[in-house]
Design an enzyme around this catalytic site. Structure first.
Site, PDB file in Angstrom:
ATOM      1  N   ASP A  10       3.063   1.244  -3.773  1.00 45.85           N
ATOM      2  CA  ASP A  10       2.450   1.364  -5.099  1.00 45.85           C
ATOM      3  C   ASP A  10       2.561   2.789  -5.650  1.00 45.85           C
ATOM      4  O   ASP A  10       2.788   2.990  -6.844  1.00 45.85           O
ATOM      5  CB  ASP A  10       0.987   0.897  -5.070  1.00 45.85           C
ATOM      6  CG  ASP A  10       0.154   1.643  -4.041  1.00 45.85           C
ATOM      7  OD1 ASP A  10       0.699   2.516  -3.336  1.00 45.85           O
ATOM      8  OD2 ASP A  10      -1.051   1.343  -3.924  1.00 45.85           O
ATOM      9  N   ASP A  58      -8.298   0.646  -1.121  1.00 44.90           N
ATOM     10  CA  ASP A  58      -8.147   0.921   0.311  1.00 44.90           C
ATOM     11  C   ASP A  58      -9.468   0.717   1.055  1.00 44.90           C
ATOM     12  O   ASP A  58      -9.495   0.183   2.160  1.00 44.90           O
ATOM     13  CB  ASP A  58      -7.650   2.352   0.519  1.00 44.90           C
ATOM     14  CG  ASP A  58      -6.184   2.520   0.140  1.00 44.90           C
ATOM     15  OD1 ASP A  58      -5.494   1.496  -0.018  1.00 44.90           O
ATOM     16  OD2 ASP A  58      -5.744   3.678  -0.008  1.00 44.90           O
ATOM     17  N   ASP A  89      -6.512   2.856  -6.470  1.00 46.30           N
ATOM     18  CA  ASP A  89      -5.887   2.750  -5.157  1.00 46.30           C
ATOM     19  C   ASP A  89      -6.866   3.135  -4.054  1.00 46.30           C
ATOM     20  O   ASP A  89      -6.937   2.466  -3.009  1.00 46.30           O
ATOM     21  CB  ASP A  89      -4.651   3.644  -5.109  1.00 46.30           C
ATOM     22  CG  ASP A  89      -3.928   3.545  -3.781  1.00 46.30           C
ATOM     23  OD1 ASP A  89      -3.442   2.448  -3.441  1.00 46.30           O
ATOM     24  OD2 ASP A  89      -3.846   4.566  -3.065  1.00 46.30           O
ATOM     25  N   ASP A 126       0.828  -1.201   0.000  1.00 44.65           N
ATOM     26  CA  ASP A 126       0.000   0.000   0.000  1.00 44.65           C
ATOM     27  C   ASP A 126       0.865   1.254   0.000  1.00 44.65           C
ATOM     28  O   ASP A 126       0.478   2.289  -0.566  1.00 44.65           O
ATOM     29  CB  ASP A 126      -0.926  -0.011   1.214  1.00 44.65           C
ATOM     30  CG  ASP A 126      -1.877   1.167   1.222  1.00 44.65           C
ATOM     31  OD1 ASP A 126      -2.587   1.352   0.213  1.00 44.65           O
ATOM     32  OD2 ASP A 126      -1.900   1.912   2.216  1.00 44.65           O
TER      33      ASP A 126
END
Length: 246
Positions: free
Chosen positions: A68, A90, A86, A65
């Site tokens: 990236d 999450d 992204d 996380d």
């Protein structure tokens, strides 16, 4: 708090790592997907009572996380599509982790309604995310707060590590997450009360207005064309009738 104070420094420190990962052919999307998979595994481990394994997986799922974004910038592939992917990932990861905690609490003797507590934290965190997304779409800044995602993950790690204090930590998370939602609401409210939307937002609103006008004009044109065809058929009907009578 992490976004405002440490994220820029962390991105600078992680830039060489992102460059190295880019050379191996790993893409930012690959890391994002890996983070979601590990978050799912974390939720399953916690739900089944394997708290130590869940803590290990929670720490590991934070690595992709963080990386990236560094890989995306190093490879020059940072884009709105990647940011959207992204952000959605999450939210999915948070849902599985907190859902796993809710499942774990529901299996404890005498848990009662306390199992809903992690879901309340999840709901409050989704409000925070929505506030930021909506504010940025309108051209305002909604970052900040005492309990952002990084702080929530740290708190979850502490709750899993110190299982007897899990419920107390979740209550603290819920309160601070609600405070963060209030902080962001007030921040955007003040901006919207004292400023006008940015140029980009104004242009976006103008484009939407023009698109609606174009669709309306097209529908009107379609109705006009249909009426014209109907009128032509009506005019030609008497002629066809005279020909048939003759």
């Amino acid at each position: 708090m992490f976004d405002g104070q440490f994220r820029s420094q962390a991105e600078v420190q992680l830039r060489p790592i992102g460059t190295s990962l880019k050379k191996t052919g790993i893409k930012a999307d690959h890391l994002t997907i890996l983070g979601v998979v590990m978050a799912v595994a974390t939720g399953v481990a916690i739900a089944n009572g394997a708290l130590r394994l869940g803590l290990l997986l929670l720490v590991l799922c934070a690595v992709p996380d963080v990386l990236d974004g560094a890989v995306a910038k190093a490879s020059g592939t940072a884009s709105p599509r990647g940011a959207f992917f992204d952000s959605v990932s999450d939210r999915v990861a948070d849902s599985f982790i907190l859902g796993g905690m809710a499942w774990y609490l529901s299996s404890q003797p005498g848990a009662g309604r306390i199992a809903v507590l992690p879901l309340a934290v999840l709901a409050a965190s989704l409000i925070i995310s929505y506030e930021r997304a909506k504010a940025e779409a309108l051209g305002y800044d909604a970052k900040g707060g005492v309990m952002e995602r990084a702080e929530r993950l740290i708190a979850i790690g502490l709750a899993v590590l110190f299982q007897p204090a899990m419920i107390a930590i979740l209550w603290v998370m819920l309160v601070l997450t609600a405070v963060t939602a209030g902080q962001r609401f007030v921040k955007v409210w003040r901006q919207a009360s004292t400023t006008v939307p940015t140029k980009a937002t104004t242009e976006r609103l103008r484009a939407r207005r023009q698109a609606r006008m174009s669709r309306t004009a097209a529908r009107r044109q379609g109705r006009t064309t249909a009426r014209e065809r109907f009128a032509v058929r009506e005019r030609s009907f008497p002629a066809r009738r005279r020909d048939s009578d003759s």
